[in-house]
Design an enzyme around this catalytic site. Structure first.
Site, mmCIF file in Angstrom:
data_model
loop_
_atom_site.group_PDB
_atom_site.id
_atom_site.type_symbol
_atom_site.label_atom_id
_atom_site.label_comp_id
_atom_site.label_asym_id
_atom_site.label_seq_id
_atom_site.Cartn_x
_atom_site.Cartn_y
_atom_site.Cartn_z
ATOM 1 N N ASP A 57 0.979 -1.234 -0.075
ATOM 2 C CA ASP A 57 0.129 0.076 -0.057
ATOM 3 C C ASP A 57 0.922 1.372 0.068
ATOM 4 O O ASP A 57 2.090 1.094 -0.014
ATOM 5 C CB ASP A 57 -0.966 -0.050 1.398
ATOM 6 C CG ASP A 57 -0.149 -0.149 2.524
ATOM 7 O OD1 ASP A 57 0.993 0.172 2.617
ATOM 8 O OD2 ASP A 57 -0.952 -0.854 3.456
ATOM 9 N N ASP A 67 2.018 5.238 1.495
ATOM 10 C CA ASP A 67 1.737 6.058 2.481
ATOM 11 C C ASP A 67 2.285 7.445 2.052
ATOM 12 O O ASP A 67 3.125 7.317 1.395
ATOM 13 C CB ASP A 67 2.496 5.610 3.892
ATOM 14 C CG ASP A 67 2.212 4.287 4.368
ATOM 15 O OD1 ASP A 67 0.756 4.220 4.686
ATOM 16 O OD2 ASP A 67 2.944 3.513 4.309
ATOM 17 N N ASP A 79 11.244 4.875 12.555
ATOM 18 C CA ASP A 79 11.897 3.766 13.035
ATOM 19 C C ASP A 79 13.467 3.515 12.564
ATOM 20 O O ASP A 79 14.193 3.320 13.297
ATOM 21 C CB ASP A 79 10.977 2.491 13.344
ATOM 22 C CG ASP A 79 10.077 2.144 12.021
ATOM 23 O OD1 ASP A 79 10.461 2.671 10.946
ATOM 24 O OD2 ASP A 79 9.487 1.245 12.174
#
Ligand code: ATP
Ligand code: MG
Length: 404
Positions: free
Chosen positions: A43, A45, A129
């Site tokens: 997907d 982002d 992260d």
């Protein structure tokens, strides 16, 4: 590194729309990483300097919705697909112990409980992260930005490296431990030494992560076409016992070996696009050896009862404790398991009914997968998983039943 991403045109249009309205906007996260690895992203982002309210104003009302409490973002609807548009964030300020939820009063002082402070694009890269997850791509101007300076190299060399001090980053949000191991499993990456050391030291903090986030992660892993590799890495690092303890404690059991083979086959077929992703099929595969044995030793009349179906639901659920897949997925898994017997029937009527059955596609896929593997042996001494009676005793399950 050659970078020629095949970005869906509507994604570029969303980004162009935001840029034309005067905001910065980029494709971020897993999609950029996957394009660089020549994989099709799951997907997309998008990250932007526009606040959620500002994003809403740029697009037609019925296409966007602001969601989330801990992390407010915009969902953009494109057919069945949802594209997440989030505003650049910076690392939040720590909050005092007294402001924390009771459940995590003893958590490390670095732990983050809020994540809603807007920031610049550079700050947004730094609060992410891992370096491989912190690349920004602007498809309108074909510009790849590597704000940590290591993202592209780490992707090329297959390295999971925390951004900043790894120990602090894992303490801030222990779900990052799971995310690091997922990258190792899914892409065959290796962990950078400091990141690995910190991960091993903080592993247990995962018990402080919220149930809802862990359940979400479990669903993602069950769907993931590299799920079996992820679970393998979880086990190797001693993480699986916190995540799916039933599977971990039986890892060497012959049933579990067979389950891992089933999952591997299923995932190969998803990766080659011979069959689709499905959570319920993954649940059915995990329960298959036990269910098959149980069904084989039960009278046909009993199998057709509602009570037996409930017992089967308990059986499937018991593998995933203390996580709870949705009742819908469990119901579909049970249906898939119960239909297996019909595949070996010689009765043409049974065969015809089977083909008309709404659960036929998944049931056929399970039949296909198990037939591809070695013949199943039924003489395992060890009882796995816990009997459904034991499962019933489980507090959470009782609570859930009561709530229904
Ligand atoms: P996937 O392909 O599974 O979607 P992903 O890396 O895109 O992988 P998402 O959960 O969609 O994972 O998150 C999107 C991005 O948001 C990540 O790539 C990362 O940059 C950032 N992110 C997600 N979770 C965290 C976290 N716990 N801490 C810091 N950054 C995070
Ligand atoms: Mg993603």
């Amino acid at each position: 590194m050659i970078f020629q991403p095949q970005i869906a045109p509507y994604i570029t249009e969303i980004i162009a729309g935001l840029q034309e309205a005067g905001y910065e906007a980029y494709l971020v996260g897993g999609a950029v990483r996957d394009f660089l690895l020549q994989r099709q992203p799951k997907d997309y982002d998008i990250s932007t300097s526009a606040t959620p309210e500002e994003v809403k104003k740029v697009f037609k009302k019925n296409r966007v919705m602001i969601i989330g409490r801990r992390f407010r973002l915009v969902h953009f609807y494109h057919g069945q697909e949802i594209i997440e548009i989030s505003t650049f964030r910076k690392k939040p300020e720590a909050i005092s112990i007294s402001e924390r939820p009771a459940r995590v009063q003893d958590a490390p002082e670095n732990m983050i409980f809020r994540d809603n402070e807007f920031g610049t694009v550079q700050e947004d890269a730094e609060r992410r992260d891992f370096t491989v997850n912190a690349l920004f791509y602007d498809p309108v101007n074909d510009k790849l930005c590597d704000f940590t300076g290591k993202g592209v190299d780490d992707i090329e060399n297959g390295i999971v490296r925390a951004i900043g001090d790894p120990k602090v980053r894992f303490e801030e949000d222990p779900v990052r431990i799971l995310r690091a191991l997922k990258l190792v499993g899914q892409y065959g990456f290796t962990m950078e030494a400091e990141t690995e050391k910190a991960l091993r030291e903080t592993l247990e903090l995962i018990t402080l992560a919220s149930d809802s986030r862990m359940t979400l992660e479990m669903e993602k892993i069950l769907k993931n076409p590299y799920g079996e590799k992820i679970l393998e890495v979880f086990h190797q690092y001693g993480f699986l016992k916190y995540f799916l303890p039933e599977l971990d404690s039986h890892w060497e059991n012959p049933d579990m070996t067979f389950i891992r083979e089933l999952l591997t086959k299923r995932n190969e077929r998803i990766r080659t696009r011979e069959y689709r992703e499905s959570i319920s099929l993954a649940l059915a595969l995990v329960a298959y050896p036990s269910a098959a044995r149980w069904i084989a030793s039960t009278k046909k009349k009993t199998i057709q009862t509602k009570a037996f179906r409930y017992e089967m639901e308990d059986l499937v659920s018991s593998f995933f404790l203390p996580r709870h897949p949705t009742r819908r997925a469990i119901g579909a898994a049970v249906r898939t398991l119960l239909l297996q017997a019909d595949f070996s029937s010689n009765d043409p009527k049974v065969q015809e009914d089977l083909k008309q059955h709404p659960g036929y596609a998944h049931a056929r896929e399970l039949a296909f997968i198990r037939n591809q593997l070695r013949p199943y042996r039924e003489d395992f001494a060890e009882v796995f998983p816990p009997s459904h009676k034991e499962y019933r005793k489980h507090k959470k399950f009782r609570k859930r039943k009561k709530a229904e």
